[in-house]
Design an enzyme around this catalytic site. Structure first.
Site, PDB file in Angstrom:
ATOM      1  N   ASP A 344       0.891  -1.291   0.548  1.00 31.23           N
ATOM      2  CA  ASP A 344      -0.313  -0.270  -0.114  1.00 31.23           C
ATOM      3  C   ASP A 344       0.923   1.378   0.352  1.00 31.23           C
ATOM      4  O   ASP A 344       1.646   1.116   0.700  1.00 31.23           O
ATOM      5  CB  ASP A 344      -0.571  -0.140   0.877  1.00 31.23           C
ATOM      6  CG  ASP A 344      -2.040   1.306   1.722  1.00 31.23           C
ATOM      7  OD1 ASP A 344      -2.905   1.171   0.559  1.00 31.23           O
ATOM      8  OD2 ASP A 344      -1.206   1.671   2.740  1.00 31.23           O
ATOM      9  N   GLU A 380       1.568  -0.753  -4.696  1.00 34.39           N
ATOM     10  CA  GLU A 380       0.485   0.237  -4.841  1.00 34.39           C
ATOM     11  C   GLU A 380       1.298   1.958  -5.407  1.00 34.39           C
ATOM     12  O   GLU A 380       2.185   2.635  -4.150  1.00 34.39           O
ATOM     13  CB  GLU A 380      -0.295   0.478  -3.988  1.00 34.39           C
ATOM     14  CG  GLU A 380      -0.981   1.463  -4.265  1.00 34.39           C
ATOM     15  CD  GLU A 380      -2.222   1.786  -3.199  1.00 34.39           C
ATOM     16  OE1 GLU A 380      -3.822   2.536  -3.680  1.00 34.39           O
ATOM     17  OE2 GLU A 380      -1.207   2.375  -2.037  1.00 34.39           O
TER      18      GLU A 380
END
Length: 720
Positions: A344, A380
């Site tokens: 993330d 990401e």
């Protein structure tokens, strides 16, 4: 209780069958107390006197799995200097392998008194915070073997452990919402039918619900609020599970998914923790060694650098923080046997000083690590800091969520002008992003929808977000969604609108599964799952975000279409190449006196002529035909043999009217069969199962027109 000296390694609580070794790092501590809790929460404190390399440690004979514990760290409390030790705060072990219980939001969990941020709060937080748990490390893995599915053969399914299973009628009630529920046979059967090779689980590291959400009666449903990086989330266990049982249940889930040929990828949040900003609670690292674990504002260390929008960022410049991240990753691979990670806001991990540096220490460590470098690594590739959008800039081992694929495909199918050229790049693996640094098409993790944003059904049903239930006056969530409601905002009974929405969903799924790269589906999209237009359901642990399995019957056609398209992809390597297209003539591998050397890929106008520069730049740009040459695959198979496949034409028509598309000249193929059509929702295999008769789809000869319906996609397979 008389402690033995124990060892400084490994960090955390380690049970060996006779007792448990405890070890915790703190450079700033002046004293550390290990706190053990009985079943009725009676606390016993043991002062740690052994310190090696800033690691405080002891060994306690007879301490067994299930034991609750925590730490109290004595040391300087000077927030203006970034020092926040306070022994009145019970702290979660950063290396805890299990955590039990939620945070009970009381003023005692904060380091200051409400209404006076500059004050010091000395109330005991122990009754209000989760406890670390000693776990049983032993587990019968049986004949478990990781599937090791190559990237180019992978189909990823992003899922939420609770949201996917909590309403499934075929899963026993006591298993719903748990790791065991995700591995239940009915769930595995569904994943296999879809052709899924990996589940990418939204955060399962122990997380907490933010104070501000708790005050609004909401919860941190998604889980991007980690408090312990080695512990599987306690709330995803079966009912009546014993403390620490989440570890055994997680391992059993991995074992059962592996047996079905399905990998497990974890969405991990190493960029920040649940302690938030300077106004956040003191739960773990803040009270252990604030300077070491967090990026503090230079010149004003009371405050935290925030590249994540959550209040803090981990200090990956510190070797002990880097060690925590790397130890966590290795633990999940070696002990929990997961198959990869999705990072993330991965750009945050690259920030050593200010700018994003793709060669930062973290990426160097991953590159040389013999364990982590061998699993799937998905970034990401953005964060909220300056220069944080880094799509295409990660190192060679890494694959990336390709946000440009999502945006381009959405724009094309909603009819935005000027998207045809970029669509061609996205369909072919985004060589403009990944080829120059030696990566392959599978460096692109392609997706149209993900947890963050509209579901597939909502993408074609709403022009605007509808996040009122989040309690933020609809100000949260992305406002530019590249969505189109097909003429009506939200629910409707209009047959023509419903038909168009169904077609658009099939267009998006087909485009995703026919593109080079690795496709990622969002859980429930195959069922037409809706969140009622909420594009930021991070706080909705309820029917808004949960998968509604009652949709499976009315949306059986969509489910069947999705499964058929993954099967088409799986059967034909031309749609999942390991190398980029060359665009030049390739010598045919099958002997044919009539077949000339054809390019591995070619692009045609609706009239059947090869595209020119003027065609790419034309104002229309809503329709194109792509030729995929099955004899133009240059990479060998695992045994070194040549790979050959059938050849295909894929016709895209994003125009609002039907278009007669002329099939290219006979040199590309004398006859073509229509094997998929998103207008009708049909997908046909030309290969019959043993004992069955193959369907006979319509065929089109070379040079003949074929009508492609408005806003639809057609796949033709060469038969002659």
């Amino acid at each position: 209780m008389r402690p033995w000296p124990g060892n400084a390694y490994p960090l955390g609580a380690t049970y060996d069958g006779a007792g448990t070794n405890f070890a915790i790092f703190s450079e700033v501590a002046e004293r550390v107390d290990l706190c053990l809790f009985s079943a009725d929460d009676e606390e016993t404190r043991i002062q740690l006197t052994e310190v090696d390399g800033f690691v405080w440690h002891c060994y306690l004979p007879g301490i067994e799995p299930g034991q609750h514990y925590g730490y109290r760290v004595h040391g300087p409390y000077e927030p203006d200097k970034g020092l926040r030790c306070n022994p009145s705060k019970l702290l979660i072990d950063p290396y805890a392998k299990a955590v039990d219980g939620p945070v009970r939001w009381d003023e005692a969990v904060f380091g200051y008194n409400f209404g006076d941020p500059g004050s010091r709060n000395d109330a005991d937080s122990a009754p209000f915070v989760p406890k670390s748990v000693v776990i049983n490390p032993y587990f019968d893995w049986g004949a478990d073997r990781p599937p090791r599915t190559p990237y180019h053969e992978s189909v990823i399914y992003e899922a939420h452990v609770r949201g996917l299973t909590i309403r499934h009628p075929g899963i026993p009630e006591q298993l719903r919402g748990s790791y065991a529920g995700l591995a239940h046979p009915v769930m595995i059967e569904h994943l296999q039918r879809l052709g899924v090779t990996a589940v990418e689980l939204m955060p399962v590291h122990e997380f907490i619900t933010d104070h501000h959400l708790h005050e609004r009666g909401l919860s941190n449903y998604w889980g991007y609020n980690t408090v312990a990086f080695l512990a599987p989330h306690h709330a995803y266990t079966m009912r009546a599970s014993r403390p620490g049982g989440q570890v055994q249940e997680f391992k059993a889930m991995v074992r059962d998914l592996h047996a079905a040929g399905i990998e497990v990828i974890l969405d991990v949040v190493y960029n920040h923790t649940a302690e938030g900003s300077d106004m956040g609670p003191t739960l773990s690292m803040r009270g252990i060694d604030n300077h070491a674990y967090y990026r503090l504002v230079e010149g004003d260390p009371r405050y935290y650098m925030d590249y994540t929008g959550t209040g803090n960022s981990l200090n990956v410049r510190n070797p002990h923080t880097l060690q925590l991240i790397m130890d966590s990753l290795r633990y999940w691979v070696l002990e929990m046997r997961v198959d990869g990670f999705r990072f993330d806001l991965a750009s945050t991990l690259a920030r050593e000083f200010y700018d994003v540096d793709r060669l930062s220490v973290f990426f160097d460590l991953v590159q040389q690590d013999p364990v982590i470098s061998q699993v799937k690594l998905i970034a990401e590739p953005w964060d909220v800091g300056p220069g944080g959008y880094q799509v295409g800039n990660f190192p060679s081992l890494w694959t990336e969520w390709n946000g440009k694929f999502r945006d381009t495909v959405r724009d094309f199918w909603r009819g935005e002008p000027g998207t045809l050229g970029e669509l061609a790049s996205r369909l072919t693996g985004s060589s403009d992003l990944y080829q120059d640094d030696g990566r392959r098409p599978y460096a692109s993790i392609n997706f149209v929808t993900a947890h963050d944003g509209f579901t597939l059904a909502d993408l074609v049903s709403y022009n605007e977000k509808h996040n009122e239930d989040n309690g933020e006056d609809n100000a949260d969530g992305e406002s530019h969604n590249r969505s189109w409601n097909c003429g009506v905002e939200g629910p409707t009974d209009a047959p023509e609108v419903l038909a168009l929405r169904a077609r658009q969903q099939r267009n998006l799924i087909a485009t995703l599964l026919l593109s080079q790269g690795v496709p990622m589906l969002l859980h429930g999209d195959e069922l037409g799952r809706t969140q009622g237009g909420n594009n930021n359901a991070y706080c909705q642990n309820n029917e808004i975000a949960w998968v509604d399995w009652s949709l499976a019957e009315p949306n059986a056609d969509l489910l069947g279409f999705t499964a058929a398209m993954t099967a088409l992809r799986r059967a034909h390597p031309v749609f999942r190449r390991r190398r980029f297209f060359a665009g030049r003539p390739i010598k045919p591998r099958r002997r044919s006196a009539t077949r000339a050397a054809l390019p591995d890929i070619a692009w045609f106008t609706p009239s059947g002529e090869e595209m020119t520069e003027q065609d790419w730049d034309s104002g229309f740009g809503k329709c194109v035909t792509v030729f995929f040459n099955g004899e133009g695959i240059t990479e060998p198979d695992p045994r070194g043999d040549r790979v050959t496949d059938d050849s295909f034409l894929v016709c895209f028509n994003a125009h609002w009217e039907d278009i007669d598309v002329t099939v290219p000249a006979a040199e590309y193929g004398a006859e073509w069969a229509v094997v998929a059509d998103t207008a009708t929702g049909t997908v046909t295999s030309l290969s019959a199962a043993p004992g069955a008769v193959a369907a006979a789809p319509p065929t089109v000869p070379a040079g003949a027109p074929h009508r492609v319906a408005a806003r639809s996609l057609v796949v033709l397979q060469r038969t002659g």
